[in-house]
Design a protein around this motif. Structure first.
Motif, mmCIF file in Angstrom:
data_model
loop_
_atom_site.group_PDB
_atom_site.id
_atom_site.type_symbol
_atom_site.label_atom_id
_atom_site.label_comp_id
_atom_site.label_asym_id
_atom_site.label_seq_id
_atom_site.Cartn_x
_atom_site.Cartn_y
_atom_site.Cartn_z
ATOM 1 N N ASP A 175 -3.287 -0.516 20.697
ATOM 2 C CA ASP A 175 -2.154 -0.782 21.577
ATOM 3 C C ASP A 175 -1.139 -1.715 20.925
ATOM 4 O OD1 ASP A 175 -3.287 0.785 23.484
ATOM 5 O OD2 ASP A 175 -4.069 -0.862 24.699
ATOM 6 N N ASN A 176 -1.636 -2.638 20.103
ATOM 7 C CA ASN A 176 -0.763 -3.685 19.559
ATOM 8 C C ASN A 176 -0.521 -3.588 18.056
ATOM 9 O OD1 ASN A 176 -0.638 -4.889 22.139
ATOM 10 N ND2 ASN A 176 -2.570 -5.928 21.769
ATOM 11 N N TYR A 177 -0.998 -2.532 17.414
ATOM 12 C CA TYR A 177 -0.854 -2.436 15.965
ATOM 13 C C TYR A 177 -0.415 -1.034 15.554
ATOM 14 C CZ TYR A 177 -3.628 -6.746 15.624
ATOM 15 O OH TYR A 177 -4.095 -8.033 15.738
ATOM 16 N N VAL A 178 0.527 -0.982 14.618
ATOM 17 C CA VAL A 178 0.865 0.299 13.993
ATOM 18 C C VAL A 178 0.751 0.142 12.482
ATOM 19 C CG1 VAL A 178 2.426 1.010 15.836
ATOM 20 C CG2 VAL A 178 3.346 -0.153 13.819
ATOM 21 N N LEU A 179 0.465 1.248 11.832
ATOM 22 C CA LEU A 179 0.440 1.300 10.372
ATOM 23 C C LEU A 179 1.619 2.156 9.931
ATOM 24 C CD1 LEU A 179 -0.929 0.793 7.629
ATOM 25 C CD2 LEU A 179 -2.264 2.877 8.026
ATOM 26 N N LEU A 180 2.577 1.490 9.253
ATOM 27 C CA LEU A 180 3.729 2.212 8.729
ATOM 28 C C LEU A 180 3.507 2.522 7.259
ATOM 29 C CD1 LEU A 180 6.996 0.525 10.104
ATOM 30 C CD2 LEU A 180 5.939 2.663 10.827
ATOM 31 N N LYS A 181 3.693 3.784 6.898
ATOM 32 C CA LYS A 181 3.605 4.207 5.503
ATOM 33 C C LYS A 181 5.007 4.609 5.057
ATOM 34 C CE LYS A 181 -1.144 5.923 6.068
ATOM 35 N NZ LYS A 181 -2.073 7.061 5.833
ATOM 36 N N LEU A 182 5.445 4.011 3.938
ATOM 37 C CA LEU A 182 6.799 4.240 3.455
ATOM 38 C C LEU A 182 6.773 4.722 2.012
ATOM 39 C CD1 LEU A 182 8.393 0.883 4.701
ATOM 40 C CD2 LEU A 182 8.299 3.034 5.926
ATOM 41 N N THR A 183 7.775 5.490 1.642
ATOM 42 C CA THR A 183 7.859 5.981 0.277
ATOM 43 C C THR A 183 9.287 5.822 -0.254
ATOM 44 O OG1 THR A 183 7.255 7.807 -1.207
ATOM 45 C CG2 THR A 183 8.419 8.392 0.834
ATOM 46 N N SER A 184 9.438 6.054 -1.547
ATOM 47 C CA SER A 184 10.735 5.942 -2.198
ATOM 48 C C SER A 184 10.959 7.173 -3.067
ATOM 49 C CB SER A 184 10.771 4.675 -3.062
ATOM 50 O OG SER A 184 11.946 4.620 -3.826
ATOM 51 N N THR A 185 12.224 7.458 -3.342
ATOM 52 C CA THR A 185 12.527 8.601 -4.215
ATOM 53 C C THR A 185 12.142 8.309 -5.656
ATOM 54 O OG1 THR A 185 14.778 7.748 -4.398
ATOM 55 C CG2 THR A 185 14.391 9.510 -2.790
ATOM 56 N N SER A 186 12.058 7.019 -6.012
ATOM 57 C CA SER A 186 11.623 6.626 -7.355
ATOM 58 C C SER A 186 10.281 5.911 -7.251
ATOM 59 C CB SER A 186 12.667 5.715 -7.998
ATOM 60 O OG SER A 186 12.926 4.605 -7.167
ATOM 61 N N PRO A 187 9.548 5.772 -8.362
ATOM 62 C CA PRO A 187 8.255 5.095 -8.304
ATOM 63 C C PRO A 187 8.391 3.672 -7.745
ATOM 64 C CG PRO A 187 8.502 6.236 -10.397
ATOM 65 C CD PRO A 187 9.828 6.312 -9.711
ATOM 66 N N LEU A 188 7.484 3.303 -6.858
ATOM 67 C CA LEU A 188 7.514 1.967 -6.271
ATOM 68 C C LEU A 188 7.266 0.914 -7.345
ATOM 69 C CD1 LEU A 188 5.480 2.704 -3.030
ATOM 70 C CD2 LEU A 188 7.907 2.061 -3.120
ATOM 71 N N PRO A 189 7.863 -0.265 -7.219
ATOM 72 C CA PRO A 189 7.677 -1.316 -8.224
ATOM 73 C C PRO A 189 6.262 -1.879 -8.211
ATOM 74 C CG PRO A 189 8.944 -2.151 -6.370
ATOM 75 C CD PRO A 189 8.809 -0.679 -6.162
ATOM 76 N N ASP A 190 5.931 -2.632 -9.244
ATOM 77 C CA ASP A 190 4.646 -3.320 -9.292
ATOM 78 C C ASP A 190 4.588 -4.361 -8.187
ATOM 79 O OD1 ASP A 190 3.823 -1.875 -11.488
ATOM 80 O OD2 ASP A 190 4.508 -3.382 -12.934
ATOM 81 N N ARG A 217 0.412 8.791 -3.936
ATOM 82 C CA ARG A 217 1.389 9.287 -2.962
ATOM 83 C C ARG A 217 2.701 8.496 -3.001
ATOM 84 N NH1 ARG A 217 -1.090 12.442 1.155
ATOM 85 N NH2 ARG A 217 0.593 11.874 2.575
ATOM 86 N N ASN A 218 2.747 7.480 -3.891
ATOM 87 C CA ASN A 218 3.929 6.614 -4.006
ATOM 88 C C ASN A 218 4.281 6.003 -2.649
ATOM 89 O OD1 ASN A 218 5.924 5.457 -5.738
ATOM 90 N ND2 ASN A 218 7.464 6.783 -4.824
ATOM 91 N N GLU A 219 3.254 5.463 -1.984
ATOM 92 C CA GLU A 219 3.441 4.891 -0.655
ATOM 93 C C GLU A 219 3.080 3.407 -0.642
ATOM 94 O OE1 GLU A 219 2.514 8.516 2.508
ATOM 95 O OE2 GLU A 219 0.930 7.092 2.020
ATOM 96 N N ILE A 220 3.814 2.657 0.172
ATOM 97 C CA ILE A 220 3.449 1.291 0.496
ATOM 98 C C ILE A 220 3.167 1.242 1.999
ATOM 99 C CG2 ILE A 220 5.897 0.649 0.742
ATOM 100 C CD1 ILE A 220 5.140 -2.184 -0.118
ATOM 101 N N TRP A 221 2.096 0.544 2.370
ATOM 102 C CA TRP A 221 1.674 0.490 3.769
ATOM 103 C C TRP A 221 1.909 -0.905 4.326
ATOM 104 C CZ3 TRP A 221 -3.872 3.058 4.166
ATOM 105 C CH2 TRP A 221 -3.827 4.350 3.618
ATOM 106 N N PHE A 222 2.331 -0.937 5.591
ATOM 107 C CA PHE A 222 2.481 -2.197 6.318
ATOM 108 C C PHE A 222 1.753 -2.098 7.652
ATOM 109 C CE2 PHE A 222 6.402 -1.975 3.724
ATOM 110 C CZ PHE A 222 6.243 -3.150 3.001
ATOM 111 N N LEU A 223 0.841 -3.026 7.882
ATOM 112 C CA LEU A 223 0.133 -3.121 9.162
ATOM 113 C C LEU A 223 0.927 -4.099 10.027
ATOM 114 C CD1 LEU A 223 -2.434 -2.365 10.790
ATOM 115 C CD2 LEU A 223 -3.524 -4.376 9.784
ATOM 116 N N ILE A 224 1.479 -3.605 11.112
ATOM 117 C CA ILE A 224 2.404 -4.408 11.910
ATOM 118 C C ILE A 224 1.829 -4.678 13.289
ATOM 119 C CG2 ILE A 224 4.714 -4.460 12.945
ATOM 120 C CD1 ILE A 224 5.671 -2.747 10.604
ATOM 121 N N GLN A 225 1.739 -5.959 13.612
ATOM 122 C CA GLN A 225 1.311 -6.367 14.948
ATOM 123 C C GLN A 225 2.547 -6.427 15.845
ATOM 124 O OE1 GLN A 225 -0.529 -10.241 15.194
ATOM 125 N NE2 GLN A 225 -1.451 -9.799 17.168
#
Length: 259
Positions: free
Chosen positions: A19-34, A66-74
């Protein structure tokens, strides 16, 4: 110093974990940075009349394939709730990677304890992945109020042994993380922790009593992420430091906590 980027990232998935948390997965057109485990991002909140500042969110995971960065958001206020409404193909403007990460061990070891509480479990997943990838086998100790508040357990299990506590006893051992029996059964030489400040202080107290090196990831209010606004100052052995710039990860020996 690692380079910082301001990028428009595309939402690939929004997973409602609770109810209080979502997981956002984001990507970029270029490779994500270190990025280093323990670093964070500042995400711009668009379309919220009461939210003017970006929201600091820990890096939960980086999926290079998958060139994704994940954010767990409360979802706690208007800003995070607006982020939680993001849908696939939406664009979010993100400044990252910010801050300093956890110290990685010089040699692989199975004497590493990663302690997370609440949304503070988020950076522990990426840290665990990186430790396992370098040949270590971390032990995870995750605490929450009840079973439904324990998130991503199956993902943690891919990188090490997972132990849990819940305050109501609905899953794992009943009580707080510092009361878990694994602390008496196994020897650790490094502890990493993130979560509510009382929990981190209790973990730090345990670490100090056992002579174990311990790093904490502070969650002070970080409005700008670059050390300009001074919202997130923490009193340390070196004076007042901005958590967003000098941290968010600190060795407990640098903090003036009464533990």
């Amino acid at each position: 110093m690692m380079n910082k980027y301001i990028l428009d990232l595309t939402v690939t998935e929004n997973v409602r974990l609770h109810d209080n948390y979502v997981l956002l997965k984001l990507t970029s057109t270029s490779p994500l940075p270190d990025m280093l485990p323990g670093q964070f991002a500042e995400i711009r909140v668009d379309g919220s009349p009461s939210t003017f500042l970006r929201r600091p969110i820990s890096i939960n995971f980086v999926d290079r394939q998958r060139n994704e960065i994940w954010f767990l958001i409360q979802l706690v206020g208007d800003g995070t709730r607006r982020l939680g409404e993001a849908r696939a193909n939406d664009t979010l403007n993100v400044v990252f990677p910010l801050g300093n990460g956890f110290t990685m061990p010089q040699n692989p070891t199975d004497e590493l304890l990663l302690v997370g509480g609440g949304v503070g479990t988020a950076p522990m997943l990426y840290l665990g992945q990186q430790l396992a990838g370098a040949g270590s086998k971390p032990t995870f100790l995750l605490g929450a109020r009840s079973q439904k508040d324990l998130l991503q357990l199956d993902l943690f299990a891919a990188y090490g042994d997972v132990y849990t506590t819940t305050e109501d006893g609905s899953y794992g051992e009943k009580g707080y993380v510092t009361q878990h029996s694994i602390l008496e059964k196994k020897t650790f030489r490094q502890i990493y922790t993130c979560g509510p400040k009382p929990m981190m202080m209790a973990v730090a107290k345990y670490a100090r009593s056992k002579g174990i090196s311990c790093e904490v990831s502070l969650e002070n209010t970080m409005a700008c992420g670059i050390g300009a606004c001074l919202c997130c100052v923490e009193n340390t052995t070196e004076g007042h430091l901005c958590v967003c710039k000098e941290g968010p990860v600190f060795n407990i020996d640098r903090l003036l906590w009464q533990i």
